[in-house]
Design a protein around this motif. Structure first.
Motif, PDB file in Angstrom:
ATOM      1  N   TYR A  62       0.852  -1.189   0.000  1.00 45.85           N
ATOM      2  CA  TYR A  62       0.000   0.000   0.000  1.00 45.85           C
ATOM      3  C   TYR A  62       0.885   1.235   0.000  1.00 45.85           C
ATOM      4  N   ALA A  67      -1.337   5.745   4.126  1.00 50.63           N
ATOM      5  CA  ALA A  67      -1.154   4.290   4.071  1.00 50.63           C
ATOM      6  C   ALA A  67      -0.621   3.696   5.370  1.00 50.63           C
ATOM      7  N   PRO A 122      -9.488   0.566   1.909  1.00 46.72           N
ATOM      8  CA  PRO A 122      -8.648   1.610   2.515  1.00 46.72           C
ATOM      9  C   PRO A 122      -9.290   2.990   2.365  1.00 46.72           C
ATOM     10  N   CYS A 126      -4.847   6.276   0.393  1.00 52.86           N
ATOM     11  CA  CYS A 126      -4.195   4.975   0.586  1.00 52.86           C
ATOM     12  C   CYS A 126      -4.593   4.073  -0.574  1.00 52.86           C
ATOM     13  N   TYR A 127      -3.614   3.582  -1.297  1.00 49.91           N
ATOM     14  CA  TYR A 127      -3.890   2.839  -2.515  1.00 49.91           C
ATOM     15  C   TYR A 127      -3.138   1.511  -2.523  1.00 49.91           C
ATOM     16  N   PRO A 128      -3.808   0.435  -2.904  1.00 50.06           N
ATOM     17  CA  PRO A 128      -3.105  -0.851  -3.000  1.00 50.06           C
ATOM     18  C   PRO A 128      -2.086  -0.842  -4.130  1.00 50.06           C
TER      19      PRO A 128
END
Length: 226
Positions: A62, A67, A122, A126-128
């Protein structure tokens, strides 16, 4: 099993087939269980110098300005410093920056941590970061691994300078790579993640560098025995 029987296969599958490797299915990915020798023999080899294609193992992460805080809210032990890692059950959590964490699954192939995080959407910021296709992964193990890697990497990876759970974002054989030391029992081991398009190139570079130390490829079964 034949690697062509699964939807996904190793980025160096042809090299592994040429070694006489036996494969196992990990989530639809043909992973090398052994590389032409019995698992016990390969485990002894891995304690000295072994190269394992770990691209079938789970990996992700992430990134974003929220994150790390979000991961901590989910009970993940994110390290306090960049370029350090921590163990979370069988998974590894590496802090790459103030805004990014890398997560690697265990040698069994799965990652309950990534599964649990994937079920919890998330927040904003916040990004995968999916890495299974973009990054290949090798594990280099054994007492001779730091000396071998000194031929390809400018970072001092000797145990006294690069302790367990250290992370380096560096160059290996002129490729951008993430190197994470995560010992397996009492055996020194380095996870190496890099651009999947360069997997065959780095495989050959490592095989060439290992020849001086009589290092050879090993399968996942060997690492599981350490």
């Amino acid at each position: 099993m034949n690697p062509t029987d699964t939807p996904r296969r190793s980025f160096v599958a042809r090299e592994l087939v040429a070694l006489g490797s036996a494969f196992t299915d990990i989530g639809g990915f043909a992973a090398p269980l052994t590389c032409g020798a019995p698992a016990d023999e390969e485990a002894a080899r891995a304690r000295r110098l072994g190269l394992c294609d770990a691209s079938a193992l789970a990996r992700g992460g992430y990134k974003g300005w929220t994150a790390l805080d979000w991961l901590r809210e989910q009970g993940v032990g994110v390290p306090e410093q960049n370029n350090r890692a921590s163990r979370h059950d069988s998974a590894l959590v590496a802090r790459l920056a103030d805004t990014e964490a890398l997560i690697l699954g265990g040698l069994d192939g799965g990652c309950a941590l990534l599964d649990d995080l994937g079920a919890a959407p998330p927040p904003g910021g916040c990004y995968p970061v999916p890495r299974a296709d973009a990054n290949a992964a090798f594990i280099i193990s054994g007492s001779d691994a730091p000396a071998m890697l000194a031929k390809l990497c400018a970072v001092d990876l000797r145990p006294r300078s690069f302790p367990d759970l250290s992370v380096a974002q560096t160059s290996v054989a002129r490729l951008n790579a993430i190197v994470l030391r995560a010992d397996i029992a009492d055996t020194v081991a380095f996870h190496c993640l890099f651009d999947s398009a360069s997997a065959l190139y780095l495989w050959h570079c490592l095989i060439d560098a290992m020849a001086e130390f009589d290092g050879r490829p090993v399968g996942l079964a060997a690492l599981r025995q350490l």
